[in-house]
Design a protein around this motif. Structure first.
Motif, PDB file in Angstrom:
ATOM      1  N   LYS A  45       0.817  -1.214   0.000  1.00  0.00           N
ATOM      2  CA  LYS A  45       0.000   0.000   0.000  1.00  0.00           C
ATOM      3  C   LYS A  45       0.851   1.264   0.000  1.00  0.00           C
ATOM      4  O   LYS A  45       0.326   2.362  -0.218  1.00  0.00           O
ATOM      5  N   ALA A  46       2.146   1.102   0.225  1.00  0.00           N
ATOM      6  CA  ALA A  46       3.073   2.232   0.141  1.00  0.00           C
ATOM      7  C   ALA A  46       4.410   1.710  -0.363  1.00  0.00           C
ATOM      8  O   ALA A  46       4.889   0.670   0.093  1.00  0.00           O
ATOM      9  N   PHE A  47       4.992   2.399  -1.331  1.00  0.00           N
ATOM     10  CA  PHE A  47       6.315   2.049  -1.850  1.00  0.00           C
ATOM     11  C   PHE A  47       6.881   3.277  -2.555  1.00  0.00           C
ATOM     12  O   PHE A  47       6.145   4.118  -3.098  1.00  0.00           O
ATOM     13  N   ALA A  48       8.227   3.379  -2.512  1.00  0.00           N
ATOM     14  CA  ALA A  48       8.917   4.531  -3.106  1.00  0.00           C
ATOM     15  C   ALA A  48       8.198   5.813  -2.667  1.00  0.00           C
ATOM     16  O   ALA A  48       8.023   6.041  -1.474  1.00  0.00           O
ATOM     17  N   GLU A  49       7.746   6.644  -3.603  1.00  0.00           N
ATOM     18  CA  GLU A  49       7.076   7.898  -3.240  1.00  0.00           C
ATOM     19  C   GLU A  49       5.561   7.778  -3.281  1.00  0.00           C
ATOM     20  O   GLU A  49       4.846   8.772  -3.152  1.00  0.00           O
ATOM     21  N   TRP A  50       5.044   6.544  -3.424  1.00  0.00           N
ATOM     22  CA  TRP A  50       3.605   6.339  -3.603  1.00  0.00           C
ATOM     23  C   TRP A  50       2.959   5.741  -2.368  1.00  0.00           C
ATOM     24  O   TRP A  50       3.553   4.914  -1.685  1.00  0.00           O
ATOM     25  N   ALA A  51       1.723   6.144  -2.103  1.00  0.00           N
ATOM     26  CA  ALA A  51       0.945   5.565  -1.003  1.00  0.00           C
ATOM     27  C   ALA A  51      -0.527   5.601  -1.395  1.00  0.00           C
ATOM     28  O   ALA A  51      -0.963   6.478  -2.161  1.00  0.00           O
ATOM     29  N   PHE A 206       5.556   4.798 -11.821  1.00  0.00           N
ATOM     30  CA  PHE A 206       4.778   4.081 -10.821  1.00  0.00           C
ATOM     31  C   PHE A 206       4.984   2.576 -10.959  1.00  0.00           C
ATOM     32  O   PHE A 206       5.238   1.870  -9.968  1.00  0.00           O
ATOM     33  N   ILE A 207       4.884   2.069 -12.175  1.00  0.00           N
ATOM     34  CA  ILE A 207       5.033   0.627 -12.392  1.00  0.00           C
ATOM     35  C   ILE A 207       6.452   0.172 -12.059  1.00  0.00           C
ATOM     36  O   ILE A 207       6.644  -0.865 -11.411  1.00  0.00           O
ATOM     37  N   ALA A 208       7.449   0.938 -12.503  1.00  0.00           N
ATOM     38  CA  ALA A 208       8.840   0.570 -12.201  1.00  0.00           C
ATOM     39  C   ALA A 208       9.086   0.552 -10.703  1.00  0.00           C
ATOM     40  O   ALA A 208       9.756  -0.350 -10.174  1.00  0.00           O
ATOM     41  N   ASP A 209       8.536   1.530  -9.987  1.00  0.00           N
ATOM     42  CA  ASP A 209       8.679   1.558  -8.529  1.00  0.00           C
ATOM     43  C   ASP A 209       7.985   0.358  -7.890  1.00  0.00           C
ATOM     44  O   ASP A 209       8.513  -0.247  -6.945  1.00  0.00           O
ATOM     45  N   MET A 210       6.814  -0.010  -8.395  1.00  0.00           N
ATOM     46  CA  MET A 210       6.105  -1.159  -7.835  1.00  0.00           C
ATOM     47  C   MET A 210       6.870  -2.450  -8.068  1.00  0.00           C
ATOM     48  O   MET A 210       6.985  -3.292  -7.167  1.00  0.00           O
ATOM     49  N   MET A 211       7.413  -2.615  -9.272  1.00  0.00           N
ATOM     50  CA  MET A 211       8.139  -3.849  -9.575  1.00  0.00           C
ATOM     51  C   MET A 211       9.368  -4.012  -8.691  1.00  0.00           C
ATOM     52  O   MET A 211       9.794  -5.115  -8.388  1.00  0.00           O
ATOM     53  N   ALA A 212       9.941  -2.884  -8.267  1.00  0.00           N
ATOM     54  CA  ALA A 212      11.090  -2.938  -7.358  1.00  0.00           C
ATOM     55  C   ALA A 212      10.669  -3.247  -5.930  1.00  0.00           C
ATOM     56  O   ALA A 212      11.496  -3.674  -5.109  1.00  0.00           O
ATOM     57  N   ALA A 213       9.388  -3.051  -5.631  1.00  0.00           N
ATOM     58  CA  ALA A 213       8.910  -3.203  -4.255  1.00  0.00           C
ATOM     59  C   ALA A 213       8.316  -4.573  -3.962  1.00  0.00           C
ATOM     60  O   ALA A 213       8.274  -4.987  -2.800  1.00  0.00           O
ATOM     61  N   VAL A 214       7.827  -5.277  -4.984  1.00  0.00           N
ATOM     62  CA  VAL A 214       7.187  -6.573  -4.730  1.00  0.00           C
ATOM     63  C   VAL A 214       8.244  -7.668  -4.681  1.00  0.00           C
ATOM     64  O   VAL A 214       9.340  -7.520  -5.246  1.00  0.00           O
ATOM     65  N   PRO A 215       7.970  -8.793  -4.006  1.00  0.00           N
ATOM     66  CA  PRO A 215       8.920  -9.910  -3.970  1.00  0.00           C
ATOM     67  C   PRO A 215       9.214 -10.433  -5.373  1.00  0.00           C
ATOM     68  O   PRO A 215       8.366 -10.367  -6.269  1.00  0.00           O
ATOM     69  N   ALA A 216      10.412 -10.960  -5.558  1.00  0.00           N
ATOM     70  CA  ALA A 216      10.844 -11.403  -6.883  1.00  0.00           C
ATOM     71  C   ALA A 216       9.897 -12.416  -7.538  1.00  0.00           C
ATOM     72  O   ALA A 216       9.559 -12.268  -8.715  1.00  0.00           O
ATOM     73  N   PRO A 217       9.436 -13.452  -6.816  1.00  0.00           N
ATOM     74  CA  PRO A 217       8.520 -14.405  -7.463  1.00  0.00           C
ATOM     75  C   PRO A 217       7.215 -13.740  -7.908  1.00  0.00           C
ATOM     76  O   PRO A 217       6.679 -14.062  -8.970  1.00  0.00           O
ATOM     77  N   ALA A 218       6.731 -12.790  -7.108  1.00  0.00           N
ATOM     78  CA  ALA A 218       5.506 -12.076  -7.468  1.00  0.00           C
ATOM     79  C   ALA A 218       5.744 -11.195  -8.683  1.00  0.00           C
ATOM     80  O   ALA A 218       4.874 -11.058  -9.542  1.00  0.00           O
ATOM     81  N   ARG A 219       6.921 -10.589  -8.759  1.00  0.00           N
ATOM     82  CA  ARG A 219       7.249  -9.758  -9.914  1.00  0.00           C
ATOM     83  C   ARG A 219       7.170 -10.578 -11.202  1.00  0.00           C
ATOM     84  O   ARG A 219       6.663 -10.115 -12.225  1.00  0.00           O
ATOM     85  N   LYS A 220       7.672 -11.789 -11.146  1.00  0.00           N
ATOM     86  CA  LYS A 220       7.617 -12.677 -12.304  1.00  0.00           C
ATOM     87  C   LYS A 220       6.176 -12.991 -12.679  1.00  0.00           C
ATOM     88  O   LYS A 220       5.799 -12.968 -13.856  1.00  0.00           O
ATOM     89  N   GLN A 221       5.343 -13.281 -11.685  1.00  0.00           N
ATOM     90  CA  GLN A 221       3.945 -13.608 -11.947  1.00  0.00           C
ATOM     91  C   GLN A 221       3.156 -12.413 -12.472  1.00  0.00           C
ATOM     92  O   GLN A 221       2.304 -12.552 -13.343  1.00  0.00           O
ATOM     93  N   LEU A 222       3.470 -11.232 -11.952  1.00  0.00           N
ATOM     94  CA  LEU A 222       2.707 -10.048 -12.325  1.00  0.00           C
ATOM     95  C   LEU A 222       3.087  -9.500 -13.696  1.00  0.00           C
ATOM     96  O   LEU A 222       2.254  -8.917 -14.383  1.00  0.00           O
ATOM     97  N   SER A 223       4.344  -9.689 -14.081  1.00  0.00           N
ATOM     98  CA  SER A 223       4.826  -8.981 -15.274  1.00  0.00           C
ATOM     99  C   SER A 223       5.728  -9.795 -16.199  1.00  0.00           C
ATOM    100  O   SER A 223       6.083  -9.313 -17.267  1.00  0.00           O
ATOM    101  N   GLY A 224       6.112 -11.005 -15.780  1.00  0.00           N
ATOM    102  CA  GLY A 224       7.034 -11.788 -16.582  1.00  0.00           C
ATOM    103  C   GLY A 224       8.478 -11.351 -16.441  1.00  0.00           C
ATOM    104  O   GLY A 224       9.373 -11.900 -17.103  1.00  0.00           O
ATOM    105  N   LEU A 225       8.757 -10.372 -15.552  1.00  0.00           N
ATOM    106  CA  LEU A 225      10.118  -9.866 -15.401  1.00  0.00           C
ATOM    107  C   LEU A 225      11.000 -10.842 -14.633  1.00  0.00           C
ATOM    108  O   LEU A 225      10.523 -11.695 -13.894  1.00  0.00           O
ATOM    109  N   SER A 226      12.277 -10.647 -14.767  1.00  0.00           N
ATOM    110  CA  SER A 226      13.270 -11.498 -14.124  1.00  0.00           C
ATOM    111  C   SER A 226      13.115 -11.490 -12.611  1.00  0.00           C
ATOM    112  O   SER A 226      12.694 -10.492 -12.013  1.00  0.00           O
ATOM    113  N   THR A 227      13.486 -12.604 -11.989  1.00  0.00           N
ATOM    114  CA  THR A 227      13.485 -12.691 -10.526  1.00  0.00           C
ATOM    115  C   THR A 227      14.840 -12.313  -9.944  1.00  0.00           C
ATOM    116  O   THR A 227      15.025 -12.337  -8.735  1.00  0.00           O
TER     117      THR A 227
END
Length: 233
Positions: A45-51, A206-227
């Motif tokens: 619910k809060a990450f980087a400069e977002w809440a 916003f998306i880049a900040d979120m991807m840096a904030a979520v756990p690596a396995p979740a990042r893969k599931q949410l976006s296909g990005l590297s873990t």
């Protein structure tokens, strides 16, 4: 030529699926194979400069009735985030644990006009840069009266982003050959901004900040990005 190669590859996959159909008939959902995800718990619910905004202000567009949404998706998450400068990003995520047949993610270029919005200019595919690589996204600009709303979104099947019906079918077959029922996600962000260039830039941050904030396995599931870990700055 590229389309022909894609069609040939898909045909080969379909033939393989037919041969292996009985032995590898999809029977297990992602959660049964250890891929369970809770959108509410995963997305901070809060990450980087977002809440999350205390007063939700502009409402996230619900593209379909609740009854239909409940049929299409097993989880829904809608939030409005705000940064220290007061810029608001509306997040809408919809996860379906069974993306076969009629249970298909609904594209914003279809559901926004269904709610009375007009599409402004072309729909564009592009790459959204993050510290973990690019996300293949689709961008469109919409309006409803005085409200101008740029939109960025993508769709996944499994942990793979798909753009076309061919890509979706190939991903479904790939998962089916492992006995897995294909799950999928619609990830959408938008903002009310008459300057669409600025809107898309803020959505990218916003998306880049979120991807840096979520756990690596979740990042893969949410976006296909590297873990793997983000490169050092």
């Amino acid at each position: 030529m590229k389309l022909k190669r894609t069609a040939l590859a898909l045909t080969a996959l379909m033939c393989m699926a037919s041969v292996a159909g009985i032995a590898a008939r999809p029977t297990a959902k992602a959660a049964d194979k250890g891929r369970a995800i809770s959108l509410e718990a995963t997305v901070p619910k809060a990450f980087a400069e977002w809440a999350v905004a205390q007063d939700q202000g502009a409402q996230v567009v619900d593209p379909q009735t609740k009854e239909l949404l409940d049929k299409l998706y097993s989880q829904l998450l809608t939030r409005t985030y705000v940064n220290k400068q007061g810029y608001r990003i509306m997040l809408s995520m919809a996860y379906g644990d069974d993306q076969r047949g009629g249970l298909r993610a609904h594209r914003p270029e279809v559901c926004y006009p269904a709610q009375g919005f007009k599409l402004i200019g072309p729909i564009e595919d592009g790459a959204l840069a993050t510290a973990y690589g690019n996300i293949e996204v689709r961008r469109l600009n919409t309006s409803l009266g005085a409200r101008t709303e740029p939109v960025t979104y993508w769709l996944t099947v499994g942990d793979q982003i798909i753009r076309t019906a061919w890509e979706k079918r190939a991903a479904q077959i790939r998962l089916g050959l492992t006995g897995q029922i294909p799950d999928g996600l619609l990830f959408r962000v938008s903002s009310i901004d008459k300057d669409s260039t600025n809107g898309f830039a803020m959505q990218q941050k916003f998306i880049a900040d979120m991807m840096a904030a979520v756990p690596a396995p979740a990042r893969k599931q949410l976006s296909g990005l590297s873990t793997s870990a983000a490169p050092a700055s």
